[in-house]
Scaffold this active site. Sequence first.
Site, PDB file in Angstrom:
ATOM      1  N   CYS A   6       0.850  -1.197   0.000  1.00  0.00           N
ATOM      2  CA  CYS A   6       0.000   0.000   0.000  1.00  0.00           C
ATOM      3  C   CYS A   6       0.886   1.248   0.000  1.00  0.00           C
ATOM      4  CB  CYS A   6      -0.924   0.016   1.216  1.00  0.00           C
ATOM      5  SG  CYS A   6      -2.407  -1.006   1.027  1.00  0.00           S
ATOM      6  N   THR A  93       4.970 -13.565   1.478  1.00  0.00           N
ATOM      7  CA  THR A  93       5.656 -12.778   2.510  1.00  0.00           C
ATOM      8  C   THR A  93       5.072 -11.384   2.662  1.00  0.00           C
ATOM      9  OG1 THR A  93       7.326 -12.046   0.911  1.00  0.00           O
ATOM     10  CG2 THR A  93       7.847 -14.012   2.220  1.00  0.00           C
ATOM     11  N   HIS A  98      -0.609  -9.788  -4.947  1.00  0.00           N
ATOM     12  CA  HIS A  98       0.318  -9.411  -6.015  1.00  0.00           C
ATOM     13  C   HIS A  98       0.551 -10.579  -6.942  1.00  0.00           C
ATOM     14  CE1 HIS A  98       2.661 -10.776  -2.516  1.00  0.00           C
ATOM     15  NE2 HIS A  98       3.536 -11.278  -3.375  1.00  0.00           N
ATOM     16  N   HIS A 100       3.347 -12.090  -9.580  1.00  0.00           N
ATOM     17  CA  HIS A 100       4.716 -12.056 -10.086  1.00  0.00           C
ATOM     18  C   HIS A 100       4.688 -12.345 -11.584  1.00  0.00           C
ATOM     19  CE1 HIS A 100       6.694 -12.683  -6.004  1.00  0.00           C
ATOM     20  NE2 HIS A 100       5.480 -13.128  -5.742  1.00  0.00           N
TER      21      HIS A 100
HETATM   22  P1  AMP Z   1       5.689 -13.081  -2.003  1.00  0.00           P
HETATM   23  O1  AMP Z   1       6.804 -13.867  -1.378  1.00  0.00           O
HETATM   24  O2  AMP Z   1       4.913 -13.827  -3.057  1.00  0.00           O
HETATM   25  O3  AMP Z   1       4.792 -12.462  -0.958  1.00  0.00           O
HETATM   26  O4  AMP Z   1       6.377 -11.913  -2.808  1.00  0.00           O
HETATM   27  C1  AMP Z   1       6.803 -10.728  -2.232  1.00  0.00           C
HETATM   28  C2  AMP Z   1       7.848 -10.173  -3.148  1.00  0.00           C
HETATM   29  O5  AMP Z   1       8.020  -8.798  -2.822  1.00  0.00           O
HETATM   30  C3  AMP Z   1       9.217 -10.825  -3.038  1.00  0.00           C
HETATM   31  O6  AMP Z   1       9.588 -11.372  -4.298  1.00  0.00           O
HETATM   32  C4  AMP Z   1      10.131  -9.688  -2.600  1.00  0.00           C
HETATM   33  O7  AMP Z   1      11.414  -9.749  -3.178  1.00  0.00           O
HETATM   34  C5  AMP Z   1       9.355  -8.469  -3.062  1.00  0.00           C
HETATM   35  N1  AMP Z   1       9.620  -7.228  -2.335  1.00  0.00           N
HETATM   36  C6  AMP Z   1       9.677  -7.051  -0.994  1.00  0.00           C
HETATM   37  N2  AMP Z   1       9.905  -5.748  -0.706  1.00  0.00           N
HETATM   38  C7  AMP Z   1       9.982  -5.092  -1.901  1.00  0.00           C
HETATM   39  C8  AMP Z   1      10.211  -3.736  -2.276  1.00  0.00           C
HETATM   40  N3  AMP Z   1      10.378  -2.769  -1.353  1.00  0.00           N
HETATM   41  N4  AMP Z   1      10.248  -3.436  -3.602  1.00  0.00           N
HETATM   42  C9  AMP Z   1      10.073  -4.392  -4.529  1.00  0.00           C
HETATM   43  N5  AMP Z   1       9.842  -5.689  -4.238  1.00  0.00           N
HETATM   44  C10 AMP Z   1       9.807  -6.038  -2.943  1.00  0.00           C
HETATM   45 ZN    ZN Z   2      -1.835  -3.222   1.172  1.00  0.00          ZN
END
Ligand code: AMP
Ligand code: ZN
Length: 113
Positions: A6, A93, A98, A100
Amino acid sequence: MDCLFCKIAAGEIPSRKAYEDDKILAFWDIAPQAPVHILVIPKTHIESMNGVNAENSKIVAYIFEKIPQIAADAGLKNGYRVISNCGKDAGQTVPHLHFHILGGVTMDAGMIK
Ligand code: AMP
Ligand code: ZN
């Protein structure tokens, strides 16, 4: 709300943007797992796939309408993979829905380790 994505959507935390409009943001993953690794998020907070319902599912359809153009703009001419991790077992995480977009490499056929 204390939500990382957010804050990125609001511009409070910087990101390398790949696409943005009033409803969604696409930005490059900070820890890429492929030569092209872009995340696409709704600007409205939805916790995960489990939070998608009849009221908000239009934004998911909209994201999927936009993904081909985002992928093409990133140079993904030979295909790409779209993944959404939902919950603990999937390794989610960041609790903001989102998708990918992964590409730029020939991937293994297997989708889990
Ligand atoms: P997930 O593990 O599917 O929840 O994916 C979260 C993703 O967010 C991971 O691939 C992280 O590398 C990415 N991520 C975390 N913090 C940031 C950030 N500040 N900017 C861009 N990507 C991020
Ligand atoms: Zn959010």
